[in-house]
Design a protein around this motif. Structure first.
Motif, PDB file in Angstrom:
ATOM      1  N   UNK A 171       0.822  -1.210   0.000  1.00  0.00           N
ATOM      2  CA  UNK A 171       0.000   0.000   0.000  1.00  0.00           C
ATOM      3  C   UNK A 171       0.860   1.265   0.000  1.00  0.00           C
ATOM      4  N   UNK A 172       2.174   1.081  -0.024  1.00  0.00           N
ATOM      5  CA  UNK A 172       3.115   2.193  -0.141  1.00  0.00           C
ATOM      6  C   UNK A 172       3.684   2.170  -1.568  1.00  0.00           C
ATOM      7  N   UNK A 173       3.658   3.320  -2.247  1.00  0.00           N
ATOM      8  CA  UNK A 173       4.133   3.365  -3.628  1.00  0.00           C
ATOM      9  C   UNK A 173       5.605   2.985  -3.720  1.00  0.00           C
ATOM     10  N   UNK A 174       6.385   3.337  -2.716  1.00  0.00           N
ATOM     11  CA  UNK A 174       7.805   2.986  -2.705  1.00  0.00           C
ATOM     12  C   UNK A 174       8.008   1.471  -2.708  1.00  0.00           C
ATOM     13  N   UNK A 175       7.074   0.741  -2.077  1.00  0.00           N
ATOM     14  CA  UNK A 175       7.160  -0.716  -2.038  1.00  0.00           C
ATOM     15  C   UNK A 175       6.564  -1.343  -3.301  1.00  0.00           C
ATOM     16  N   UNK A 176       5.403  -0.864  -3.719  1.00  0.00           N
ATOM     17  CA  UNK A 176       4.748  -1.442  -4.902  1.00  0.00           C
ATOM     18  C   UNK A 176       5.518  -1.094  -6.177  1.00  0.00           C
ATOM     19  N   UNK A 177       5.940   0.170  -6.305  1.00  0.00           N
ATOM     20  CA  UNK A 177       6.537   0.626  -7.554  1.00  0.00           C
ATOM     21  C   UNK A 177       8.034   0.501  -7.626  1.00  0.00           C
ATOM     22  N   UNK A 178       8.747   0.379  -6.472  1.00  0.00           N
ATOM     23  CA  UNK A 178      10.204   0.255  -6.474  1.00  0.00           C
ATOM     24  C   UNK A 178      10.692  -0.902  -5.604  1.00  0.00           C
ATOM     25  N   UNK A 179       9.775  -1.716  -5.113  1.00  0.00           N
ATOM     26  CA  UNK A 179      10.123  -2.881  -4.278  1.00  0.00           C
ATOM     27  C   UNK A 179      10.980  -2.489  -3.090  1.00  0.00           C
ATOM     28  N   UNK A 180      10.744  -1.296  -2.548  1.00  0.00           N
ATOM     29  CA  UNK A 180      11.468  -0.846  -1.370  1.00  0.00           C
ATOM     30  C   UNK A 180      12.911  -0.472  -1.620  1.00  0.00           C
ATOM     31  N   UNK A 181      13.312  -0.378  -2.882  1.00  0.00           N
ATOM     32  CA  UNK A 181      14.706  -0.048  -3.259  1.00  0.00           C
ATOM     33  C   UNK A 181      15.698  -1.020  -2.615  1.00  0.00           C
ATOM     34  N   UNK A 182      15.411  -2.315  -2.678  1.00  0.00           N
ATOM     35  CA  UNK A 182      16.258  -3.278  -1.966  1.00  0.00           C
ATOM     36  C   UNK A 182      16.910  -4.311  -2.880  1.00  0.00           C
ATOM     37  N   UNK A 228      12.796  10.556  -4.167  1.00  0.00           N
ATOM     38  CA  UNK A 228      12.231  10.642  -5.509  1.00  0.00           C
ATOM     39  C   UNK A 228      11.924   9.240  -6.033  1.00  0.00           C
ATOM     40  N   UNK A 229      10.776   9.086  -6.657  1.00  0.00           N
ATOM     41  CA  UNK A 229      10.370   7.806  -7.228  1.00  0.00           C
ATOM     42  C   UNK A 229      10.421   7.847  -8.748  1.00  0.00           C
ATOM     43  N   UNK A 230      10.325   9.037  -9.330  1.00  0.00           N
ATOM     44  CA  UNK A 230      10.324   9.194 -10.787  1.00  0.00           C
ATOM     45  C   UNK A 230      11.317  10.275 -11.196  1.00  0.00           C
ATOM     46  N   UNK A 231      11.625  10.308 -12.495  1.00  0.00           N
ATOM     47  CA  UNK A 231      12.481  11.373 -13.027  1.00  0.00           C
ATOM     48  C   UNK A 231      11.807  12.729 -12.867  1.00  0.00           C
ATOM     49  N   UNK A 232      10.492  12.766 -12.964  1.00  0.00           N
ATOM     50  CA  UNK A 232       9.759  14.018 -12.790  1.00  0.00           C
ATOM     51  C   UNK A 232       9.901  14.562 -11.373  1.00  0.00           C
ATOM     52  N   UNK A 233       9.959  13.662 -10.398  1.00  0.00           N
ATOM     53  CA  UNK A 233      10.209  14.102  -9.020  1.00  0.00           C
ATOM     54  C   UNK A 233      11.535  14.853  -8.941  1.00  0.00           C
ATOM     55  N   UNK A 234      12.560  14.294  -9.583  1.00  0.00           N
ATOM     56  CA  UNK A 234      13.873  14.937  -9.573  1.00  0.00           C
ATOM     57  C   UNK A 234      13.831  16.304 -10.260  1.00  0.00           C
ATOM     58  N   UNK A 235      13.214  16.370 -11.426  1.00  0.00           N
ATOM     59  CA  UNK A 235      13.133  17.629 -12.174  1.00  0.00           C
ATOM     60  C   UNK A 235      12.374  18.680 -11.373  1.00  0.00           C
ATOM     61  N   UNK A 285      -0.893   4.637  -3.729  1.00  0.00           N
ATOM     62  CA  UNK A 285      -0.565   3.305  -4.221  1.00  0.00           C
ATOM     63  C   UNK A 285      -1.727   2.705  -5.009  1.00  0.00           C
ATOM     64  N   UNK A 286      -2.952   2.882  -4.510  1.00  0.00           N
ATOM     65  CA  UNK A 286      -4.121   2.340  -5.204  1.00  0.00           C
ATOM     66  C   UNK A 286      -4.287   2.972  -6.575  1.00  0.00           C
ATOM     67  N   UNK A 287      -4.066   4.294  -6.671  1.00  0.00           N
ATOM     68  CA  UNK A 287      -4.165   4.966  -7.956  1.00  0.00           C
ATOM     69  C   UNK A 287      -3.121   4.427  -8.938  1.00  0.00           C
ATOM     70  N   UNK A 288      -1.897   4.206  -8.462  1.00  0.00           N
ATOM     71  CA  UNK A 288      -0.848   3.669  -9.331  1.00  0.00           C
ATOM     72  C   UNK A 288      -1.235   2.293  -9.867  1.00  0.00           C
TER      73      UNK A 288
END
Length: 505
Positions: free
Chosen positions: A32-43, A107-114, A370-373
């Motif tokens: 339910x966290x985008x960092x976990x669903x979309x980046x697997x927790x960066x692990x 940051x999760x996306x390149x747009x976040x960085x920009x 997370x649900x929206x993603x």
């Protein structure tokens, strides 16, 4: 219907489907966290990242699209090999900087960085829209690959019945992506890569043996290309040098700007993981060279197809026993599913973080985000189908090259932005707009072919439209930056500092 091939195909497809759903339990995190669903927790460590990036970058593009271009046009199809060699020194130098600053600021996306670097919602929105748009034809390319192997096994019906197997595979992909997030394609990528390596090793030794050796293949291919209308060639002509070079350079610069490539990078556990993978991933380039030659082998084998995209599947049917053809088809289909899943996740991350949260529901909770993603990842796949339905597909590779034209227009904001923020944010937006419009015009003016003939000072220079559009993009951004700075217009506050780009964790 080739029932033997179909049976083997279904067995492996069921296996990876179960694996996809089970992946939600692997390295368990709160999905339910985008960092976990979309980046697997960066692990993800070195090995998993290697399989993930390999599954991410070496796709139906390598098994279907590149050999198809080799089958139809000859030497021009080999541009994909040098471009995958060019990209890894770039990754080694540049991508650890993006990983560090993204880890530091979440940051999760390149747009976040920009958004953080230039303090510009508009520029971040432009990057997000471009990423989503460029991902659509790339996902469509994966579906074309799946379609080719499904038809090769005997599904030739028209209308809904003919498309039913693709729709079923598409639905399964959508469901386990929704359920497991990035963990699903990461785990399936391991199986996919092992199957692809087995397939290509067998093909590289067995098919030349059946066709009389490489010497005979090259001699026969030269004659076959000369007989084509228009004729192809095993050796580039002088008129093709710039087109070949610009395709290789443009594709190399674009590859790690795609949202799915950046998702693979940002899911890594450290800077060193990225550097190690930059050193290890060229192993896939060797495989790509072998795969490209399959297009030539199909030509020499006398394979008859209505579309060049069917060349490799038909070659396998002609050369291999049915059971191994089914295994190879499963490798191709799974090789399409893995990147399609990552691409839809990456596009969903962009929409959720940089459009939904920024403009529609700024106060959304982590669970809503997370649900929206997850929902958007389903919508993106449907959008990719539109590219298959409405665009001509003589060569599937043109889908990827079209996406490359668009995504390369984010190069000034993302890559140059990793080193300095000299550009004025509005100059970057207007440069991006000029690049997008001009690149799209050139692509469609050329009939969605891989190159555009630029007429300049009495000369005609065929080249990749992405490079021409990027040059215009840079010219506009540089000139307007000087103009805007002369007028006293400054960028907003940069939320990053120099050390953010160099930190190890």
């Amino acid at each position: 219907m080739n029932w033997t091939a179909l049976t083997v195909f279904i067995i492996f497809f069921i296996f990876v489907t179960v694996l996809g759903f089970y992946s939600a339990r692997w390295r368990r995190g709160d999905l339910n966290q985008l960092n976990e669903w979309g980046l697997a927790g960066r692990r993800f460590g070195t090995v998993i990242t290697w399989f993930l990036l390999g599954g991410d970058l070496y796709t139906a593009y390598t098994f279907i699209a590149v050999p198809a271009l080799m089958f139809g046009a000859g030497a021009m199809g080999f541009f994909a090999v040098p471009y995958t060699i060019l990209i890894y020194p770039f990754v080694f130098v540049v991508m650890p900087r993006l990983w560090s600053v993204s880890r530091k600021h979440g940051y999760i996306t390149a747009s976040d960085f920009v958004r953080g670097r230039f303090n510009s919602r508009t520029l971040a929105l432009a990057v997000a829209i471009t990423g989503i748009l460029a991902t659509m034809p790339y996902i469509a390319l994966q579906l074309v690959g799946m379609q080719a192997v499904i038809q090769a096994m005997g599904f030739h019906g028209s209308g809904l019945v003919g498309e039913l197997p693709l729709i079923i595979a598409f639905a399964i992909l959508a469901l386990y992506t929704y359920s497991s997030g990035l963990r699903a394609p990461a785990s399936i990528a391991i199986v996919k890569d092992l199957m692809i390596y087995i397939t290509i090793l067998v093909a590289f030794f067995y098919i030349p043996y059946k066709l009389g050796g490489f010497g005979h293949i090259f001699d026969a291919a030269q004659e076959a290309y000369a007989a084509k209308n228009p004729p192809g060639s095993m050796i580039l002509t002088s008129q093709s040098f710039f087109a070949y070079g610009s395709l290789a350079l443009g594709s190399a610069l674009a590859l790690f700007l795609y949202p799915h490539s950046l998702t693979g990078v940002l899911s890594s556990s450290s800077r060193n993981t990225i550097k190690k993978n930059a050193a290890l991933l060229p192993a896939y380039s060797l495989v790509l060279a072998f795969l490209t030659l399959l297009g030539m082998m199909a030509l020499v084998a006398g394979v008859k197809v209505n579309s060049a995209n069917d060349a490799v599947p038909q070659l396998f049917l002609a050369m291999f026993p049915d059971w191994f053809s089914g295994f190879a088809f499963a490798a191709i289909a799974i090789g399409a599913l893995v990147p399609a899943a990552i691409m839809s996740i990456a596009a969903a991350n962009l929409f959720t973080r940089n459009i939904y949260k920024e403009y529609i529901n700024p106060n959304c909770t982590d669970q809503q985000e997370s649900k929206m993603a997850k929902l958007v990842s389903l919508v993106v796949k449907v959008g990719a189908l539109a590219f298959i339905i409405f665009l001509p597909l003589d060569y599937a590779i043109n889908l990827q090259l079209l996406g490359g034209i668009w995504i390369l227009q984010t190069f000034p904001a993302i890559i140059i932005g990793l080193y300095n923020n000299w550009f004025n944010r509005w100059a970057l937006v207007l440069g991006w707009l000029v690049g997008m419009v001009s690149g799209t015009y050139m692509a469609f003016a050329a009939g969605l072919k891989s190159t555009y003939a630029l007429h300049l000072f009495g000369f005609t220079l065929p080249g990749y439209a992405a490079i021409y559009a990027l040059v215009l993009n840079f010219v506009v951004a540089i000139v307007l930056t000087f103009v805007f700075k002369a007028l006293g217009m400054e960028n907003g506050k940069d939320e990053t500092v120099k050390e953010d780009y160099l930190t190890a964790s």
